[in-house]
Motif scaffolding. Structure first.
Motif, PDB file in Angstrom:
ATOM      1  N   GLY A  65      43.391  17.057  37.926  1.00 13.37           N
ATOM      2  CA  GLY A  65      44.427  18.021  38.358  1.00 13.37           C
ATOM      3  C   GLY A  65      45.696  17.663  38.911  1.00 13.37           C
ATOM      4  O   GLY A  65      46.487  18.204  39.515  1.00 13.37           O
ATOM      5  N   ILE A  96      43.364  18.779  47.108  1.00 17.31           N
ATOM      6  CA  ILE A  96      42.251  19.839  47.447  1.00 17.31           C
ATOM      7  C   ILE A  96      42.815  20.923  48.197  1.00 17.31           C
ATOM      8  O   ILE A  96      42.353  22.043  48.227  1.00 17.31           O
ATOM      9  CB  ILE A  96      41.320  19.273  48.239  1.00 17.31           C
ATOM     10  CG1 ILE A  96      40.339  17.839  47.351  1.00 17.31           C
ATOM     11  CG2 ILE A  96      40.330  19.900  49.139  1.00 17.31           C
ATOM     12  CD1 ILE A  96      39.358  17.015  48.344  1.00 17.31           C
ATOM     13  N   ILE A  99      44.249  23.040  45.915  1.00 20.24           N
ATOM     14  CA  ILE A  99      43.268  23.905  45.031  1.00 20.24           C
ATOM     15  C   ILE A  99      42.873  24.891  45.923  1.00 20.24           C
ATOM     16  O   ILE A  99      42.530  26.035  45.310  1.00 20.24           O
ATOM     17  CB  ILE A  99      41.907  22.863  44.758  1.00 20.24           C
ATOM     18  CG1 ILE A  99      42.576  21.867  43.571  1.00 20.24           C
ATOM     19  CG2 ILE A  99      40.870  23.565  44.140  1.00 20.24           C
ATOM     20  CD1 ILE A  99      41.795  20.943  43.291  1.00 20.24           C
ATOM     21  N   ASP A 100      42.408  24.787  47.143  1.00 20.26           N
ATOM     22  CA  ASP A 100      42.198  25.976  48.084  1.00 20.26           C
ATOM     23  C   ASP A 100      42.928  26.871  48.119  1.00 20.26           C
ATOM     24  O   ASP A 100      42.521  28.102  48.000  1.00 20.26           O
ATOM     25  CB  ASP A 100      41.944  25.251  49.362  1.00 20.26           C
ATOM     26  CG  ASP A 100      40.528  24.545  49.697  1.00 20.26           C
ATOM     27  OD1 ASP A 100      39.724  24.417  48.607  1.00 20.26           O
ATOM     28  OD2 ASP A 100      40.531  23.584  50.344  1.00 20.26           O
ATOM     29  N   MET A 103      42.921  28.737  44.948  1.00 18.92           N
ATOM     30  CA  MET A 103      41.738  29.662  44.567  1.00 18.92           C
ATOM     31  C   MET A 103      41.964  30.932  45.436  1.00 18.92           C
ATOM     32  O   MET A 103      41.328  32.112  45.018  1.00 18.92           O
ATOM     33  CB  MET A 103      40.462  28.787  45.022  1.00 18.92           C
ATOM     34  CG  MET A 103      40.185  27.863  44.132  1.00 18.92           C
ATOM     35  SD  MET A 103      38.667  26.817  44.260  1.00 18.92           S
ATOM     36  CE  MET A 103      37.394  28.007  44.336  1.00 18.92           C
ATOM     37  N   LEU A 106      44.042  33.497  43.674  1.00 22.33           N
ATOM     38  CA  LEU A 106      43.513  33.966  42.408  1.00 22.33           C
ATOM     39  C   LEU A 106      42.215  34.941  42.872  1.00 22.33           C
ATOM     40  O   LEU A 106      42.184  35.935  42.284  1.00 22.33           O
ATOM     41  CB  LEU A 106      42.587  32.728  41.884  1.00 22.33           C
ATOM     42  CG  LEU A 106      43.541  31.759  40.897  1.00 22.33           C
ATOM     43  CD1 LEU A 106      42.547  30.799  40.259  1.00 22.33           C
ATOM     44  CD2 LEU A 106      44.372  32.578  39.652  1.00 22.33           C
ATOM     45  N   GLN A 107      41.638  34.664  43.821  1.00 22.51           N
ATOM     46  CA  GLN A 107      40.840  35.790  44.583  1.00 22.51           C
ATOM     47  C   GLN A 107      41.414  36.863  44.976  1.00 22.51           C
ATOM     48  O   GLN A 107      40.920  38.028  44.459  1.00 22.51           O
ATOM     49  CB  GLN A 107      39.918  35.024  45.815  1.00 22.51           C
ATOM     50  CG  GLN A 107      38.920  36.016  46.398  1.00 22.51           C
ATOM     51  CD  GLN A 107      37.805  36.420  45.323  1.00 22.51           C
ATOM     52  OE1 GLN A 107      37.670  35.491  44.724  1.00 22.51           O
ATOM     53  NE2 GLN A 107      37.375  37.379  45.474  1.00 22.51           N
ATOM     54  N   LEU A 109      44.098  38.090  43.685  1.00 24.80           N
ATOM     55  CA  LEU A 109      44.557  38.638  42.463  1.00 24.80           C
ATOM     56  C   LEU A 109      43.478  39.477  41.886  1.00 24.80           C
ATOM     57  O   LEU A 109      43.429  40.461  41.211  1.00 24.80           O
ATOM     58  CB  LEU A 109      45.186  37.720  41.452  1.00 24.80           C
ATOM     59  CG  LEU A 109      46.466  36.718  41.759  1.00 24.80           C
ATOM     60  CD1 LEU A 109      46.743  35.886  40.766  1.00 24.80           C
ATOM     61  CD2 LEU A 109      47.527  37.899  41.967  1.00 24.80           C
ATOM     62  N   LYS A 110      42.415  38.753  41.747  1.00 28.03           N
ATOM     63  CA  LYS A 110      41.023  39.518  41.265  1.00 28.03           C
ATOM     64  C   LYS A 110      40.815  40.667  41.934  1.00 28.03           C
ATOM     65  O   LYS A 110      40.350  41.775  41.320  1.00 28.03           O
ATOM     66  CB  LYS A 110      40.056  38.496  41.154  1.00 28.03           C
ATOM     67  CG  LYS A 110      38.902  38.782  40.775  1.00 28.03           C
ATOM     68  CD  LYS A 110      37.549  37.741  41.012  1.00 28.03           C
ATOM     69  CE  LYS A 110      36.262  38.194  40.380  1.00 28.03           C
ATOM     70  NZ  LYS A 110      35.187  37.387  40.493  1.00 28.03           N
ATOM     71  N   GLN A 112      42.671  42.727  43.510  1.00 34.79           N
ATOM     72  CA  GLN A 112      43.673  43.502  43.205  1.00 34.79           C
ATOM     73  C   GLN A 112      43.512  44.145  41.999  1.00 34.79           C
ATOM     74  O   GLN A 112      43.452  45.633  41.764  1.00 34.79           O
ATOM     75  CB  GLN A 112      45.248  42.956  43.193  1.00 34.79           C
ATOM     76  CG  GLN A 112      45.432  42.634  44.781  1.00 34.79           C
ATOM     77  CD  GLN A 112      46.855  43.116  44.954  1.00 34.79           C
ATOM     78  OE1 GLN A 112      47.405  44.107  44.504  1.00 34.79           O
ATOM     79  NE2 GLN A 112      47.556  42.261  45.991  1.00 34.79           N
ATOM     80  N   LEU A 113      43.101  43.329  41.081  1.00 29.17           N
ATOM     81  CA  LEU A 113      43.007  43.809  39.761  1.00 29.17           C
ATOM     82  C   LEU A 113      41.732  44.665  39.544  1.00 29.17           C
ATOM     83  O   LEU A 113      41.732  45.792  39.153  1.00 29.17           O
ATOM     84  CB  LEU A 113      42.623  42.590  38.679  1.00 29.17           C
ATOM     85  CG  LEU A 113      43.792  41.754  38.225  1.00 29.17           C
ATOM     86  CD1 LEU A 113      43.532  40.670  37.580  1.00 29.17           C
ATOM     87  CD2 LEU A 113      45.002  42.781  37.466  1.00 29.17           C
ATOM     88  N   GLN A 114      40.739  44.352  40.353  1.00 31.26           N
ATOM     89  CA  GLN A 114      39.684  45.103  40.351  1.00 31.26           C
ATOM     90  C   GLN A 114      39.795  46.535  41.116  1.00 31.26           C
ATOM     91  O   GLN A 114      39.313  47.528  40.417  1.00 31.26           O
ATOM     92  CB  GLN A 114      38.426  44.474  41.164  1.00 31.26           C
ATOM     93  CG  GLN A 114      37.643  43.391  40.264  1.00 31.26           C
ATOM     94  CD  GLN A 114      36.906  42.444  41.024  1.00 31.26           C
ATOM     95  OE1 GLN A 114      37.052  42.198  42.305  1.00 31.26           O
ATOM     96  NE2 GLN A 114      35.769  42.008  40.487  1.00 31.26           N
ATOM     97  N   LEU A 116      42.486  48.161  41.067  1.00 28.83           N
ATOM     98  CA  LEU A 116      43.170  48.832  40.109  1.00 28.83           C
ATOM     99  C   LEU A 116      42.499  49.461  38.929  1.00 28.83           C
ATOM    100  O   LEU A 116      42.469  50.523  38.681  1.00 28.83           O
ATOM    101  CB  LEU A 116      44.521  48.080  39.359  1.00 28.83           C
ATOM    102  CG  LEU A 116      45.402  47.700  40.345  1.00 28.83           C
ATOM    103  CD1 LEU A 116      46.480  46.722  39.791  1.00 28.83           C
ATOM    104  CD2 LEU A 116      46.434  49.084  40.791  1.00 28.83           C
ATOM    105  N   ILE A 117      41.534  48.594  38.484  1.00 25.96           N
ATOM    106  CA  ILE A 117      40.642  49.137  37.660  1.00 25.96           C
ATOM    107  C   ILE A 117      39.507  50.157  38.103  1.00 25.96           C
ATOM    108  O   ILE A 117      39.397  51.076  37.403  1.00 25.96           O
ATOM    109  CB  ILE A 117      39.887  48.100  36.959  1.00 25.96           C
ATOM    110  CG1 ILE A 117      40.698  47.119  36.211  1.00 25.96           C
ATOM    111  CG2 ILE A 117      38.351  48.363  36.096  1.00 25.96           C
ATOM    112  CD1 ILE A 117      39.978  45.894  35.732  1.00 25.96           C
TER     113      ILE A 117
END
Lengths: 143, 143
Positions: A65, A96, A99-100, A103, A106-107, A109-110, A112-114, A116-117
């Motif tokens: 990375g 590192i 990366i944290d 992550m 991303l968590q 975002l995930k 939020q997407l969930q 919305l779904i």
DNA sequence: ATATACTCTCCAGCCAGCTAGAGATATAAG
DNA sequence: CTTATATCTCTAGCTGGCTGGAGAGTATAT
């Protein structure tokens, strides 16, 4: 006695051993990530075999990375002598942290997407032409 | 009665309301993400206010990790009529999978970096000039 | 000497998502 | 009418990490 250094490698050989395209090797040299030992009278690049481990290091670091800039920094420090290890560790620590952070993003975002779904799923039965994801987009743009 | 549509917005107004740079709005229009209602005789773009929620949707989706291509797909489906919601959900599900994958990758990278740092720490006391991260780079390049 | 393979440099482009600037024109306000 | 501001199009550049091709020269085997 014909050749003083059988050790020097031409770019194609470096390519074969490193599994990297010739173009990429030239590109790395232009960028200063690796150096040629010298050139033939005709202008062909000649590398010492040590370039192979250097290339290997570059690819490994990339896979971990690090950007070429990061790697260049590290190698620069390594080349200048003392204790690259310290700075390598430092870079890696930094990475590192990045990366944290990434992550966590991303968590979020995930999640939020969930949400919305889930909203869309709820609505679905009631009102098939209404899409909460798209329709009520008006509000929370900038904040 | 002077203006039939006070409703149409010029690009600067859209910019003000959406908080997006004028250039970006033009860029989105060129890319087909948004449309102009028409142009003035002089060629100025005129947008219906609905472009604002569209832009909002675009930015929200972007913040959620969708690419402009993704968004364009969704909006295209939405524009073509039926049930964009389904495809939006689908895109979002896809994105969630991608996020999961990316997070796994990142986790692996992180672990590797930590291992390397730990190795370096161990060696450190013994052999201050030896950097395992750099030195034994020779092996595992391609596999 | 020649055929073949290798290498050279330079220029260009790809992906994404803008951003910057030049130079021309349009519109609104006074 | 003038001036100020808004907008227009077009071209070009940025980041990162290469990749591709043209066209020329080099090295090697026979």
């Amino acid at each position: 006695m014909s050749e003083a250094q059988t050790e020097l490698l031409r770019i194609g050989q470096v390519s074969d051993h490193s599994q990297l395209p010739v173009k990429t090797i030239r590109f790395y040299e232009e960028r200063g990530l690796i150096q040629t030992a010298k050139r033939t009278s005709g202008g062909f690049r000649l590398f010492t075999p040590s370039v192979l481990s250097r290339l290997s290091f570059i690819r490994r670091s990339q896979a971990l990375g690090l950007s070429l800039n990061d790697i260049q920094d590290i190698l620069g420090i390594a080349d200048s002598g003392q204790r690259p290890c310290k700075s390598v560790r430092h870079k890696f620590q930094e990475k590192i942290s990045e990366i944290d952070e990434r992550m966590q993003q991303l968590q979020q975002l995930k999640e939020q997407l969930q949400i919305l779904i889930a909203e869309a799923d709820e609505r679905e039965g009631l009102d098939a032409d209404y899409c909460p994801i798209i329709e009520h987009a008006g509000e929370s743009t900038s904040s």
